[in-house]
Motif scaffolding. Sequence first.
Motif, PDB file in Angstrom:
ATOM      1  N   PHE A 281      -0.544 -11.661   5.063  1.00 20.32           N
ATOM      2  CA  PHE A 281       0.325 -11.296   3.900  1.00 20.32           C
ATOM      3  C   PHE A 281       1.216 -12.403   3.373  1.00 20.32           C
ATOM      4  O   PHE A 281       1.668 -13.242   4.359  1.00 20.32           O
ATOM      5  N   ALA A 284       5.003  -8.197   0.420  1.00 21.00           N
ATOM      6  CA  ALA A 284       4.659  -6.709   0.612  1.00 21.00           C
ATOM      7  C   ALA A 284       5.969  -5.726  -0.005  1.00 21.00           C
ATOM      8  O   ALA A 284       7.126  -6.148   0.056  1.00 21.00           O
ATOM      9  N   ARG A 299       2.307  -1.874  -0.347  1.00 19.68           N
ATOM     10  CA  ARG A 299       1.335  -2.550  -1.158  1.00 19.68           C
ATOM     11  C   ARG A 299       1.640  -3.919  -0.656  1.00 19.68           C
ATOM     12  O   ARG A 299       2.543  -4.645  -0.622  1.00 19.68           O
ATOM     13  N   SER A 300       0.590  -4.599  -0.370  1.00 16.72           N
ATOM     14  CA  SER A 300       0.596  -6.060   0.276  1.00 16.72           C
ATOM     15  C   SER A 300      -0.418  -6.997  -0.508  1.00 16.72           C
ATOM     16  O   SER A 300      -1.467  -6.419  -0.744  1.00 16.72           O
ATOM     17  N   TRP A 301      -0.106  -8.251  -0.671  1.00 18.80           N
ATOM     18  CA  TRP A 301      -0.902  -9.163  -1.254  1.00 18.80           C
ATOM     19  C   TRP A 301      -1.120 -10.643  -0.172  1.00 18.80           C
ATOM     20  O   TRP A 301      -0.036 -11.010   0.258  1.00 18.80           O
ATOM     21  N   GLU A 308      -2.757  -8.416  -9.667  1.00 17.62           N
ATOM     22  CA  GLU A 308      -2.034  -7.085  -9.109  1.00 17.62           C
ATOM     23  C   GLU A 308      -3.275  -6.377  -8.319  1.00 17.62           C
ATOM     24  O   GLU A 308      -2.990  -5.800  -7.280  1.00 17.62           O
ATOM     25  N   ARG A 311      -4.502  -6.059  -3.992  1.00 12.97           N
ATOM     26  CA  ARG A 311      -3.545  -6.097  -2.975  1.00 12.97           C
ATOM     27  C   ARG A 311      -4.303  -4.879  -1.985  1.00 12.97           C
ATOM     28  O   ARG A 311      -5.356  -4.082  -2.468  1.00 12.97           O
ATOM     29  N   ASP A 312      -3.693  -4.911  -0.997  1.00 13.27           N
ATOM     30  CA  ASP A 312      -4.195  -3.583   0.138  1.00 13.27           C
ATOM     31  C   ASP A 312      -3.115  -2.683  -0.009  1.00 13.27           C
ATOM     32  O   ASP A 312      -1.986  -2.823  -0.114  1.00 13.27           O
ATOM     33  N   GLU A 313      -3.366  -1.500   0.520  1.00 17.71           N
ATOM     34  CA  GLU A 313      -2.499  -0.463   0.476  1.00 17.71           C
ATOM     35  C   GLU A 313      -2.429   0.343   1.822  1.00 17.71           C
ATOM     36  O   GLU A 313      -3.503   0.956   2.142  1.00 17.71           O
ATOM     37  N   TYR A 329      -8.571  -4.276   0.380  1.00 16.08           N
ATOM     38  CA  TYR A 329      -9.289  -4.568  -1.116  1.00 16.08           C
ATOM     39  C   TYR A 329     -10.762  -5.128  -0.665  1.00 16.08           C
ATOM     40  O   TYR A 329     -11.557  -4.957  -1.552  1.00 16.08           O
TER      41      TYR A 329
END
Length: 398
Positions: A281, A284, A299-301, A308, A311-313, A329
């Motif tokens: 990541f 976050a 939420r992480s990128w 936007e 992101r993963d959540e 994602y």
Amino acid sequence: MAARLGHTIKATLFQVHSIAGLVLALLLALIALTGAVMSFEDEIVDHLNAGIMHVAPREMPALMPDELVARLKAGQDLGAVSAVTLSSDPAATVRVRFARDEQGTRPTSLYVDPYDAHVLGSPRGEEFFATVRRLHRWLLIPGDAKGWGRQITGVVAIGLIVMLVSGLVLRWPRRASSVKMWLKPNLGLSGRGLHRSLHAVIGTWVLPVYLVMALTGLWYAFDWYKDGVVWLLARPEVSAARMQPKMSAKPPRAAGHPEQARPIGFDQAWTTFQREEGGRFSRALLTLPAGPGTAIRIRSWAKGMTLEATRDEFRIDAVTGQLVSAERYVDKTFGEKTIAAIYDIHRGAILGWPGKLAFMIAAGLMPLFLVTGILLYLSRRKLRRPAQPPLGQLVPGE
């Protein structure tokens, strides 16, 4: 007969287009201009705060989130912390956000040194863009997303769609294949003719952008619309999960105080998240539950991801550190990725900075249709007004 029917339909559409435009013109211009202002918000805020968003990396490990918050709040009343933004970059600062107070006001967030919790400053531009955003989404009407402003902007979006469709039908030329007819304004005209040409031709240029803005804007206005989009684009199990009311586990009660909930922190969830993600990541956002639950949303990128949508959540129990759910994602279908990208589509970011620029210009042109539309309406009224005979030609009884 067919010609008369076509004339009646066009006359009706013309009335609908004119009335909708006159009623909604000011609100459309306001919403569009505030949207244009926010087009490059991220870039502007990053530039304004470049001096407080980074620190010199050190050999010592960064503070855990709970320790950082405790040091930050020691000796000063900053209000309740609601979220922190952490990064895998050792030079990146931590952004701390606060919950609303009893008056409904949210204190400004802070950039904090991750190694010693030293406050580096508040982000410049945050309050300005927050106000513009509330004006754009809810017209500054009390209640924000729970007030009437949300429904009003939704009605405006529906009105814009009606105007776009009716305007396209009214504008459809006899030579529909003529690119010049569609896209070239006649600047040699003056007065009413010029107003009509600008209104119609430039309206054709921006019609696709306005249609995308309106259709995606409805996502934020009406729950029935959002539920319909999810049902249409998401897998059945994802759609069913979204439709169900969100349930969250009740927090454990402190020993000896059966009615008092034990406060929760970030550390357990942060540890679990780091174990799950490792170094994949980039940043976050950890958000504490607004209600009585114990599940922290993260939420992480990934590195290199700026949209936007990408992101993963995760939801992780703050007490036990147990992973409650993970929504990545890369595992989403095309339809679910489209749903995740609603915000990026709405502002044109899905096409990169050229898309954002195009959407900003289109939004900035909205007042042109307000002005030309009103001028055309006034000129029509003038043309319809019966001519008054000169006073010298009046006869008795007139």
